[in-house]
Design an enzyme around this catalytic site. Sequence first.
Site, PDB file in Angstrom:
ATOM      1  CG  HIS A 140      61.889   9.846  43.674  1.00 56.10           C
ATOM      2  ND1 HIS A 140      62.449   8.122  43.878  1.00 56.10           N
ATOM      3  CD2 HIS A 140      61.193   9.427  42.461  1.00 56.10           C
ATOM      4  CE1 HIS A 140      61.539   7.517  43.377  1.00 56.10           C
ATOM      5  NE2 HIS A 140      60.694   8.285  42.446  1.00 56.10           N
ATOM      6  NE  ARG A 167      56.698   5.582  35.918  1.00 49.47           N
ATOM      7  CZ  ARG A 167      56.008   5.546  35.223  1.00 49.47           C
ATOM      8  NH1 ARG A 167      56.032   4.900  33.840  1.00 49.47           N
ATOM      9  NH2 ARG A 167      54.770   5.997  35.663  1.00 49.47           N
ATOM     10  CB  THR A 168      58.968   3.980  42.398  1.00 54.65           C
ATOM     11  OG1 THR A 168      59.571   5.247  41.632  1.00 54.65           O
ATOM     12  CG2 THR A 168      60.229   4.077  43.529  1.00 54.65           C
ATOM     13  NE  ARG A 196      56.645   6.887  45.218  1.00 52.82           N
ATOM     14  CZ  ARG A 196      56.534   7.131  44.116  1.00 52.82           C
ATOM     15  NH1 ARG A 196      55.626   7.413  43.293  1.00 52.82           N
ATOM     16  NH2 ARG A 196      57.928   7.089  43.354  1.00 52.82           N
ATOM     17  CE  LYS A 240      41.369  -1.393  59.687  1.00 48.96           C
ATOM     18  NZ  LYS A 240      41.467  -2.815  60.341  1.00 48.96           N
TER      19      LYS A 240
HETATM   20  C1  NCD Z   1      57.774  10.358  39.927  1.00 49.01           C
HETATM   21  C2  NCD Z   1      57.416  10.644  41.406  1.00 49.01           C
HETATM   22  O1  NCD Z   1      56.720   9.569  41.799  1.00 49.01           O
HETATM   23  O2  NCD Z   1      58.271  11.303  41.805  1.00 49.01           O
HETATM   24  N1  NCD Z   1      57.857   9.300  39.328  1.00 49.01           N
HETATM   25  C3  NCD Z   1      58.673   8.248  39.362  1.00 49.01           C
HETATM   26  O3  NCD Z   1      58.987   8.032  40.716  1.00 49.01           O
HETATM   27  N2  NCD Z   1      59.185   7.693  38.315  1.00 49.01           N
HETATM   28  C4  NCD Z   1      57.397  11.513  39.141  1.00 49.01           C
HETATM   29  C5  NCD Z   1      56.042  12.183  38.868  1.00 49.01           C
HETATM   30  O4  NCD Z   1      55.224  11.672  39.675  1.00 49.01           O
HETATM   31  O5  NCD Z   1      55.730  12.976  38.145  1.00 49.01           O
END
Ligand code: NCD
Length: 331
Positions: free
Chosen positions: A153, A73-74, A123, A101
């Site tokens: 997040h 999703r993100t 991320r 590497k």
């Molecule tokens: C979450 C995350 O990656 O923090 N998902 C997201 O970004 N929608 C939650 C999760 O991984 O459980």
Amino acid sequence: MKVPQPNAAMLQQLDADGRLQHLINLEGLPRALIERLLNRAQQFIRPLGAPPARSSALAGVTVANLFGEPSTRTRGSFELAARRLGADVINLEVHLSSRSKGETILDTVYTLQSMQIDVLVMREAESGVPGYVARHVAPHVSVLSAGESHLSHPTQGLLDALTIRQCKGGFQKLSVAIVGDVAHSRVARSTFQALNALGVGAVRIVAPPALMPGPEEFSGCERLHSLEQGIRGVDVIMMLRIQKERMSESTVPVGANYFREFGLTYERLRLAKPDAIVMHPGPMNRGVEIDSEIADGPQSVIQQQVTNGVAVRMAVLEAVTEGLRRDWNRA
Ligand code: NCD
């Protein structure tokens, strides 16, 4: 106009004019700024089946997505958000990039910067990395966290707040239950920060003792170890996945046992207000924290959260490039 900057988190994220430059954490961001982002995101919402909102606001801007943990999703929504605003986008998987590497994160970032990247979406499994990168990028570059360890997040916090606002009209009178592996959830932290900033009525955290965060966090929240008690009379239930990847194997709860105690079922959902909404950031583990009947049922707003994710990320991308675009227009 100068906006007062009460703490370090803000100093790092707002520029000298009080504009959002980086988004690493929602902690300490002014309520007015959060509301502006939600209002702008709302303008990007279109009914499903209609053409999505588009503009050329980010024409000439380049966005890099650098993901060091899995994401559906993100990552998908950051990419769509950037493209729908007319930006150029590159996507790098950390495990396929030169970081695997032995290249340092800063060398990767400087490499991207040399390709005239303006926004870096990242991320990271390791705490502190997005903030560290934000302190080292060129002044025109913005860093957006797409999830940092168990800590933060921020765009998920914003999209959760937007979803609640759409469904409930406001925050003040609401009672919200955040249920499950709160200890390891960056979503829980950011959503709690967003709701707090927006003046939410009450937040309860509901988790088995092993998944309950320490007392120094989630201040002001009622803490409950029983799902039945935790969701009684609430307006919003936010279910969370067990973050196995942040635990040692021996401490991961067994799915079936967990579901018996903490799984959201139809019988349990009836303890909440009749018009309560059910949220989940995804990915869901059906039959572990949530029953399919609920996930796909009339009170679930899980797909609406996903739709809002694109809109929120469009609003954030527009906000962090405002100064850059203004400088280009002046030149
Ligand atoms: C979450 C995350 O990656 O923090 N998902 C997201 O970004 N929608 C939650 C999760 O991984 O459980």
